[in-house]
Scaffold this motif. Structure first.
Motif, PDB file in Angstrom:
ATOM      1  N   THR A 197       0.832  -1.193   0.000  1.00  0.00           N
ATOM      2  CA  THR A 197       0.000   0.000   0.000  1.00  0.00           C
ATOM      3  C   THR A 197       0.874   1.252   0.000  1.00  0.00           C
ATOM      4  OG1 THR A 197      -0.104   0.209   2.416  1.00  0.00           O
ATOM      5  CG2 THR A 197      -1.707  -1.259   1.366  1.00  0.00           C
ATOM      6  N   ARG A 198       0.275   2.359  -0.372  1.00  0.00           N
ATOM      7  CA  ARG A 198       0.991   3.634  -0.319  1.00  0.00           C
ATOM      8  C   ARG A 198       1.392   3.968   1.113  1.00  0.00           C
ATOM      9  NH1 ARG A 198      -2.254   3.932  -4.747  1.00  0.00           N
ATOM     10  NH2 ARG A 198      -1.562   5.205  -6.531  1.00  0.00           N
ATOM     11  N   GLN A 199       0.555   3.555   2.071  1.00  0.00           N
ATOM     12  CA  GLN A 199       0.883   3.801   3.476  1.00  0.00           C
ATOM     13  C   GLN A 199       2.134   3.026   3.880  1.00  0.00           C
ATOM     14  OE1 GLN A 199      -0.650   6.030   5.514  1.00  0.00           O
ATOM     15  NE2 GLN A 199       0.980   5.588   6.982  1.00  0.00           N
ATOM     16  N   ASP A 200       2.277   1.784   3.384  1.00  0.00           N
ATOM     17  CA  ASP A 200       3.488   1.004   3.658  1.00  0.00           C
ATOM     18  C   ASP A 200       4.721   1.754   3.162  1.00  0.00           C
ATOM     19  OD1 ASP A 200       2.092  -1.152   4.765  1.00  0.00           O
ATOM     20  OD2 ASP A 200       1.869  -2.145   2.822  1.00  0.00           O
ATOM     21  N   VAL A 201       4.643   2.249   1.928  1.00  0.00           N
ATOM     22  CA  VAL A 201       5.780   2.960   1.333  1.00  0.00           C
ATOM     23  C   VAL A 201       6.080   4.227   2.128  1.00  0.00           C
ATOM     24  CG1 VAL A 201       6.655   4.103  -0.742  1.00  0.00           C
ATOM     25  CG2 VAL A 201       5.285   2.020  -0.954  1.00  0.00           C
ATOM     26  N   ALA A 202       5.027   4.927   2.556  1.00  0.00           N
ATOM     27  CA  ALA A 202       5.216   6.155   3.332  1.00  0.00           C
ATOM     28  C   ALA A 202       5.934   5.868   4.643  1.00  0.00           C
ATOM     29  CB  ALA A 202       3.863   6.815   3.600  1.00  0.00           C
ATOM     30  N   GLU A 203       5.522   4.806   5.334  1.00  0.00           N
ATOM     31  CA  GLU A 203       6.137   4.478   6.621  1.00  0.00           C
ATOM     32  C   GLU A 203       7.586   4.045   6.455  1.00  0.00           C
ATOM     33  OE1 GLU A 203       3.660   1.593   8.518  1.00  0.00           O
ATOM     34  OE2 GLU A 203       1.908   2.909   8.562  1.00  0.00           O
TER      35      GLU A 203
END
Length: 239
Positions: free
Chosen positions: A187-193
């Protein structure tokens, strides 16, 4: 002592080549296989939670597992995504009294071989390579965190995002006609974290790269269409 006869050859080979047992003698490996318990967790389930007693160490056999940490301020950080053959929960071998420093969450349906802390420590006492491999793993994690901290200070956010995608492609990439597919739910959230930035920044950056033809974004999947272009961004060769 023999291992479970129902264990398939692929699982045995994954354990043998894992970064926990890669240098173990055949006799030690046989004992480890006999002592291990195969545990399956469905997508979004947990192998263990941050702060839980470190009762077991794991080697991933199938699927993907996210190592997630919650900071004192309540922020969630994805530290890394484990792939088959990688070890997690290794603190159980070195300092089980400290508890797990992060949560292990299945990013997809996953299975892992688990070893009871006391039994694994006894086995490691007979096979020094197990303890040495565990210390090397911990050292690698420390270096990884140091590099991540350095990147936060010295690199542009686009570089960090590109490096994360390239790292995941190297670990879980699947060659396709159109490029290299990062073969996991991402997910984009995974990449952000993992890159130390915001969801908005990741979404904006990935959309722009897709417009440029570097990537193709699907539902929780990323296809790298131009790996060399992404390397140029990671190395700060594109202004």
């Amino acid at each position: 002592m023999g291992y479970n006869s129902n264990m398939d050859k692929e699982t045995i080979e994954i354990i043998r080549r894992s970064n926990l047992f890669q240098d173990a003698s055949p006799a030690t490996l046989e004992q480890a296989l006999a002592l291990g318990i195969l545990r399956s967790v469905e997508e979004d389930g947990f192998f263990f939670m941050q702060g839980d007693p470190a009762t077991h160490a794991y080697v991933l056999v199938t699927g993907r597992v996210k190592m997630v940490q919650i900071t004192p301020t309540g922020q969630q950080i994805t530290l890394r995504i484990m792939t088959p053959g990688q070890t997690y929960g290794g603190i159980a071998l070195l300092k089980p009294q400290d508890g797990y420093p992060a949560t292990a969450q299945a990013a997809e349906n996953s299975s892992a071989m688990a070893w009871d802390t006391a039994k694994l420590r006894t086995l490691a006492g007979k096979e020094p390579s197990i303890s040495l491999n565990t210390m090397q793993l911990m050292h690698g994690y420390i270096l990884e965190l140091q590099e991540r901290q350095k990147a936060l200070v010295t690199e542009r956010v686009e570089q960090r995002i590109a490096r994360i995608l390239l790292k995941l492609a190297a670990e879980s990439g699947k060659k396709m006609d159109e490029g290299v597919l990062i073969d996991m739910r991402l997910t984009r959230q995974d990449v952000a974290e993992m890159s130390g930035t915001t969801l908005y920044t990741v979404s904006r950056t990935l959309s722009e790269w897709e417009r440029q033809g570097l990537l193709k974004i699907g539902r929780e999947r990323v296809l790298i269409r131009d790996p060399h272009g992404l390397v140029r961004i990671a190395d700060d060769l594109v202004k």
